[in-house]
Enzyme design. Structure first.
Site, mmCIF file in Angstrom:
data_model
loop_
_atom_site.group_PDB
_atom_site.id
_atom_site.type_symbol
_atom_site.label_atom_id
_atom_site.label_comp_id
_atom_site.label_asym_id
_atom_site.label_seq_id
_atom_site.Cartn_x
_atom_site.Cartn_y
_atom_site.Cartn_z
ATOM 1 N N GLU A 1 0.798 -1.237 0.000
ATOM 2 C CA GLU A 1 0.000 0.000 0.000
ATOM 3 C C GLU A 1 0.833 1.291 0.000
ATOM 4 O OE1 GLU A 1 -2.682 -0.528 3.289
ATOM 5 O OE2 GLU A 1 -3.399 -2.453 2.546
ATOM 6 N N GLU B 1 -6.225 -10.399 -1.960
ATOM 7 C CA GLU B 1 -7.014 -10.288 -0.715
ATOM 8 C C GLU B 1 -8.518 -10.172 -1.008
ATOM 9 O OE1 GLU B 1 -5.496 -7.232 1.873
ATOM 10 O OE2 GLU B 1 -3.411 -7.678 1.410
HETATM 11 O O1 G3I Z 1 -2.065 -11.027 17.840
HETATM 12 C C1 G3I Z 1 -2.105 -9.815 18.605
HETATM 13 C C2 G3I Z 1 -2.368 -10.130 20.058
HETATM 14 O O2 G3I Z 1 -1.269 -10.879 20.576
HETATM 15 C C3 G3I Z 1 -2.514 -8.830 20.816
HETATM 16 O O3 G3I Z 1 -2.840 -9.108 22.146
HETATM 17 C C4 G3I Z 1 -3.619 -7.993 20.182
HETATM 18 C C5 G3I Z 1 -3.704 -6.667 20.915
HETATM 19 O O4 G3I Z 1 -3.902 -5.624 20.025
HETATM 20 O O5 G3I Z 1 -3.292 -7.731 18.796
HETATM 21 C C6 G3I Z 1 -3.212 -8.938 18.061
HETATM 22 O O6 G3I Z 1 -2.844 -8.600 16.755
HETATM 23 C C7 G3I Z 1 -3.907 -8.122 15.939
HETATM 24 C C8 G3I Z 1 -3.796 -8.912 14.613
HETATM 25 O O7 G3I Z 1 -4.697 -8.392 13.638
HETATM 26 C C9 G3I Z 1 -4.053 -10.397 14.809
HETATM 27 O O8 G3I Z 1 -5.375 -10.609 15.104
HETATM 28 C C10 G3I Z 1 -3.658 -6.631 15.674
HETATM 29 O O9 G3I Z 1 -3.922 -5.918 16.870
HETATM 30 C C11 G3I Z 1 -4.580 -6.150 14.568
HETATM 31 O O10 G3I Z 1 -4.241 -4.801 14.231
HETATM 32 C C12 G3I Z 1 -4.383 -7.028 13.319
HETATM 33 O O11 G3I Z 1 -5.275 -6.564 12.318
HETATM 34 C C13 G3I Z 1 -4.937 -7.039 10.999
HETATM 35 C C14 G3I Z 1 -4.608 -5.806 10.129
HETATM 36 O O12 G3I Z 1 -4.377 -6.220 8.767
HETATM 37 C C15 G3I Z 1 -3.377 -5.068 10.619
HETATM 38 O O13 G3I Z 1 -2.258 -5.939 10.584
HETATM 39 C C16 G3I Z 1 -6.159 -7.747 10.436
HETATM 40 O O14 G3I Z 1 -6.391 -8.943 11.165
HETATM 41 C C17 G3I Z 1 -5.938 -8.082 8.965
HETATM 42 O O15 G3I Z 1 -7.133 -8.621 8.396
HETATM 43 C C18 G3I Z 1 -5.558 -6.818 8.194
HETATM 44 O O16 G3I Z 1 -5.265 -7.208 6.877
HETATM 45 C C19 G3I Z 1 -4.940 -6.120 5.969
HETATM 46 C C20 G3I Z 1 -3.767 -6.571 5.106
HETATM 47 O O17 G3I Z 1 -2.667 -6.901 5.923
HETATM 48 C C21 G3I Z 1 -3.422 -5.489 4.087
HETATM 49 N N1 G3I Z 1 -4.607 -5.139 3.266
HETATM 50 C C22 G3I Z 1 -5.766 -4.706 4.071
HETATM 51 C C23 G3I Z 1 -6.144 -5.814 5.061
HETATM 52 C C24 G3I Z 1 -7.374 -5.435 5.854
HETATM 53 O O18 G3I Z 1 -7.101 -4.317 6.677
#
Ligand code: G3I
Length: 375
Positions: free
Chosen positions: A168, A284
């Site tokens: 991105e 995605e």
């Molecule tokens: O695993 C940790 C956990 O240990 C911790 O306690 C918790 C506290 O915040 O966070 C957990 O991690 C989360 C992770 O997802 C796993 O569930 C993060 O907070 C959360 O921000 C993360 O969100 C992901 C996001 O990308 C940011 O990385 C979403 O699941 C995921 O669907 C989303 O995917 C993105 C692609 O990478 C790029 N394109 C857009 C897409 C949707 O936003």
């Protein structure tokens, strides 16, 4: 299970009574039991028959907690991508401390099921640990960036089919050249951060297809046309400088309520990418339905038709290598947090429903793969 159907089960033959009692005891809102894995070929087989692949993002918690989902992931997917475990915040939560365990659990699952894995993502403006953002500056940026990529891409060397090297990078509203997003990386290193990232990945794992992965390039609306134009301009500029970009990831976070889906515009965009000598991967795919009425049959049909139209336009080009959806089942989607429906109902953006039954979207993806000319 609706009460009517559960009551009829209670009148079922004796052999079914244990199931009937279990369902009756589960209460009126108990989720349906997981659907069995179908005997018929999965999406991976439909894709492979046309020399492409189909896969899905896997949220890593499922590896230990959702065997029902994993059974369907095995049956439907030829490729996996970690939803989180290959991101910087997960792999290096503290300076100098790498945590590969979760990513390696996903790699082991994929290896056991003869599935390939794509890496997502090395450089992004999200999912960065705070220590990195605190330290990132012009004087430190190159060492931080190239050192991390050497360590991570080196760790997985030879085992990943793709890397989303930069995720991105485009956001024309920010103003920098080539429509680049104003990220900590751009502020620390200028546009050359992309050069550094791609060269570092090429050195660390030359066998992984090196990609820029982008969203918001799907519809014939002005702000997305501007993103398509800027992405093409950036790609041409990078290639002219000898930056080893090899492919573009179209995230394809679609919106069934968006009417400006123009197959000619889409096909021309993919052809413009291919004319640069680059490959394309749909990385995605999911389809928002928060703009649609509550009725499930209506939503599922609209989501399927929308995805089919988009996929037909894109898969017509032999440069497109395959399709991954951002999850396999409605059981979990980022869309429910990011774009919650006003009526509070869960969205239905993915090929399987929350009980792991194939939906019209599953059929639309299968038909688009089957109907596309093989690369
Ligand atoms: O695993 C940790 C956990 O240990 C911790 O306690 C918790 C506290 O915040 O966070 C957990 O991690 C989360 C992770 O997802 C796993 O569930 C993060 O907070 C959360 O921000 C993360 O969100 C992901 C996001 O990308 C940011 O990385 C979403 O699941 C995921 O669907 C989303 O995917 C993105 C692609 O990478 C790029 N394109 C857009 C897409 C949707 O936003």
């Amino acid at each position: 299970m609706t009460p009517l159907r559960r009551r009829s089960l209670l009148a079922a033959p004796a052999a079914l009574l244990p199931l009937a009692r279990a369902l009756a005891a589960a209460g009126p809102d108990a989720p349906e039991p997981d659907a069995p894995v179908p005997e018929t070929p999965g999406l991976a087989a439909h894709a492979a028959a046309r020399r492409r692949f189909y896969g899905s993002a896997l949220y890593e918690d499922a590896l230990a907690a959702d065997p029902g989902l994993l059974a369907h992931v095995r049956a439907e997917c030829g490729m996996l991508v970690g939803e989180y475990s290959f991101k910087w915040a997960s792999l290096q939560p503290q300076p100098g401390v790498f945590r590969f365990a979760t990513a390696e659990t996903l790699m082991a699952f994929a290896a056991a099921n003869r599935q390939r894995v794509r890496g997502h993502t090395l450089v992004w403006h999200e999912a960065n640990p705070q220590w990195l953002l605190d330290r990132l500056a012009p004087a430190t940026g190159e060492r931080l960036l190239t050192g991390y990529i050497a360590a991570v891409a080196g760790h997985f060397r030879g085992r990943l089919v793709h890397w989303d090297v930069v995720n991105e990078p485009i956001h024309p509203e920010d103003g920098p050249p080539f429509g680049l997003r104003d990220t900590p990386w751009l502020r620390a290193l200028g546009p050359g951060y992309l050069d550094l990232a791609f060269h570092a990945c090429a050195a660390a794992d030359p066998g992984a297809l090196r990609m820029i992965n982008e969203f918001g390039v799907d519809y014939a609306i002005d702000w997305q046309q501007r993103r398509r134009d800027k992405l093409l301009e950036l790609l041409a500029h990078l290639l002219a400088r000898g930056v080893p970009v090899q492919a573009v990831g179209l995230q394809a976070h679609l919106d069934a309520g968006e009417r400006a889906l123009n197959q000619t515009v889409l096909a021309r965009f993919v052809a413009d990418i291919a004319s640069l000598g680059l490959k394309v991967v749909v990385t995605e795919l999911d389809v928002r339905d928060d703009g649609l009425p509550a009725d499930i049959a209506v939503r599922d049909a609209a989501v399927a038709a929308h995805a089919r139209a988009w996929l037909d336009a894109v898969l017509a080009n032999p440069a497109v290598l395959g399709v991954l959806s951002w999850g396999l089942s409605d059981r979990r989607s980022w869309l429910d947090q990011r774009f919650p429906r006003a009526d509070g109902l869960p969205q239905r953006p993915l090929p399987l429903d929350a009980s792991l039954r194939r939906k019209p979207l599953w059929s639309a993806i299968a038909a688009a793969l089957a109907g596309a000319p093989a690369p």
